[in-house]
Design a protein around this motif. Structure first.
Motif, PDB file in Angstrom:
ATOM      1  N   SER A   6     -15.130  -7.421   1.370  1.00 10.72           N
ATOM      2  CA  SER A   6     -13.857  -7.693   2.026  1.00 10.72           C
ATOM      3  C   SER A   6     -13.269  -6.390   2.540  1.00 10.72           C
ATOM      4  O   SER A   6     -13.512  -5.323   1.977  1.00 10.72           O
ATOM      5  N   SER A   7     -12.493  -6.474   3.612  1.00 12.96           N
ATOM      6  CA  SER A   7     -11.925  -5.269   4.178  1.00 12.96           C
ATOM      7  C   SER A   7     -10.517  -5.530   4.688  1.00 12.96           C
ATOM      8  O   SER A   7     -10.261  -6.548   5.310  1.00 12.96           O
ATOM      9  N   VAL A   8      -9.635  -4.583   4.399  1.00 15.42           N
ATOM     10  CA  VAL A   8      -8.278  -4.596   4.929  1.00 15.42           C
ATOM     11  C   VAL A   8      -8.002  -3.180   5.403  1.00 15.42           C
ATOM     12  O   VAL A   8      -8.212  -2.220   4.672  1.00 15.42           O
ATOM     13  N   SER A   9      -7.554  -3.042   6.643  1.00 15.28           N
ATOM     14  CA  SER A   9      -7.173  -1.733   7.166  1.00 15.28           C
ATOM     15  C   SER A   9      -5.668  -1.697   7.347  1.00 15.28           C
ATOM     16  O   SER A   9      -5.049  -2.716   7.645  1.00 15.28           O
ATOM     17  N   LEU A  10      -5.100  -0.529   7.167  1.00  9.03           N
ATOM     18  CA  LEU A  10      -3.662  -0.331   7.327  1.00  9.03           C
ATOM     19  C   LEU A  10      -3.409   0.813   8.284  1.00  9.03           C
ATOM     20  O   LEU A  10      -4.114   1.821   8.250  1.00  9.03           O
ATOM     21  N   MET A  11      -2.390   0.653   9.114  1.00  7.04           N
ATOM     22  CA  MET A  11      -1.939   1.733   9.987  1.00  7.04           C
ATOM     23  C   MET A  11      -0.520   2.078   9.562  1.00  7.04           C
ATOM     24  O   MET A  11       0.332   1.188   9.450  1.00  7.04           O
ATOM     25  N   PHE A  12      -0.308   3.365   9.296  1.00  4.69           N
ATOM     26  CA  PHE A  12       1.015   3.858   8.947  1.00  4.69           C
ATOM     27  C   PHE A  12       1.456   4.843  10.011  1.00  4.69           C
ATOM     28  O   PHE A  12       0.639   5.589  10.553  1.00  4.69           O
ATOM     29  N   ALA A  13       2.747   4.860  10.277  1.00  5.70           N
ATOM     30  CA  ALA A  13       3.331   5.828  11.193  1.00  5.70           C
ATOM     31  C   ALA A  13       4.622   6.335  10.566  1.00  5.70           C
ATOM     32  O   ALA A  13       5.394   5.567   9.999  1.00  5.70           O
ATOM     33  N   CYS A  14       4.831   7.645  10.669  1.00 10.23           N
ATOM     34  CA  CYS A  14       6.029   8.276  10.112  1.00 10.23           C
ATOM     35  C   CYS A  14       6.620   9.227  11.140  1.00 10.23           C
ATOM     36  O   CYS A  14       5.912   9.720  12.013  1.00 10.23           O
ATOM     37  N   THR A  15       7.891   9.496  10.985  1.00  5.74           N
ATOM     38  CA  THR A  15       8.550  10.460  11.850  1.00  5.74           C
ATOM     39  C   THR A  15       8.677  11.791  11.125  1.00  5.74           C
ATOM     40  O   THR A  15       8.637  11.847   9.894  1.00  5.74           O
ATOM     41  N   ALA A  16       8.864  12.852  11.893  1.00 10.96           N
ATOM     42  CA  ALA A  16       9.032  14.182  11.304  1.00 10.96           C
ATOM     43  C   ALA A  16      10.308  14.265  10.475  1.00 10.96           C
ATOM     44  O   ALA A  16      10.421  15.123   9.604  1.00 10.96           O
TER      45      ALA A  16
END
Length: 182
Positions: A6-16
């Motif tokens: 099984s596979s789950v991918s996550l994308m995270f984005a943050c600000t400075a």
């Protein structure tokens, strides 16, 4: 915590400035079911691909549903920093960036451990907390019955992870940008 395929991918984005934008989840599946999206962190986006990896379609969806709405709320020049993955090169994203005063900077290949703020400071503590949550889940009655974390349970565990990270999140994110010289 096991050897399932099984596979789950996550994308995270943050600000400075230390803000984490809503996560984006991609399941390995043919279809996306409502039960796989319930109980997760607020404003999280969910999708699916045959491989469970981001492709150009899911990347564009992430950009247009998570990044662009945030960028539109900010005045002046914006910069997005990403790794050099082929699926991150998109004419639609490039055009939207030009239209909204956004520069999209792709980091040199094999350099994210030094140049990508999330790799430098965020993902280590996140992975430690995730392992702890998985161990706690495996100790529950439901966890003992499951060979792997189910897609139905995943959003709830992700919400717990995001809640645990909230306490020092801004400082950790800011330190990643500082360590990378950004």
């Amino acid at each position: 915590m096991n050897s399932t395929k099984s596979s789950v991918s996550l994308m995270f984005a943050c600000t400075a400035s230390g803000k984490m934008l809503p996560p984006y989840v991609v399941y390995k599946a043919k279809h996306l079911y409502d039960s796989w999206t319930e109980g997760g962190p607020s404003n999280t986006r969910y999708n699916r691909t045959d491989s469970g990896w981001f492709d150009s379609t899911t990347f564009e969806d992430w950009f247009f549903k998570v990044i662009l709405p945030y960028a539109r709320s900010k005045e002046g020049k914006k910069i997005i920093i990403g790794d050099n993955l082929a699926s991150h090169v998109s004419l639609a994203v490039k055009s939207a960036c030009e239209d909204h005063n956004i520069s999209f900077v792709l980091l040199p290949p094999n350099s994210t451990h030094l140049t990508q703020p999330l790799d430098v400071s965020v993902f280590g503590p996140m992975k430690t907390q995730w392992q702890s949550l998985l161990s706690e889940f495996k100790a529950t009655a439901l966890g003992r019955k499951c060979a792997a974390l189910t897609k139905t349970e995943f959003p709830r565990q992700l919400a717990k992870l995001m809640e645990k990270l909230q306490k020092n999140q801004a400082k950790i994110i800011e330190s990643g940008f500082r360590k990378c010289g950004i």
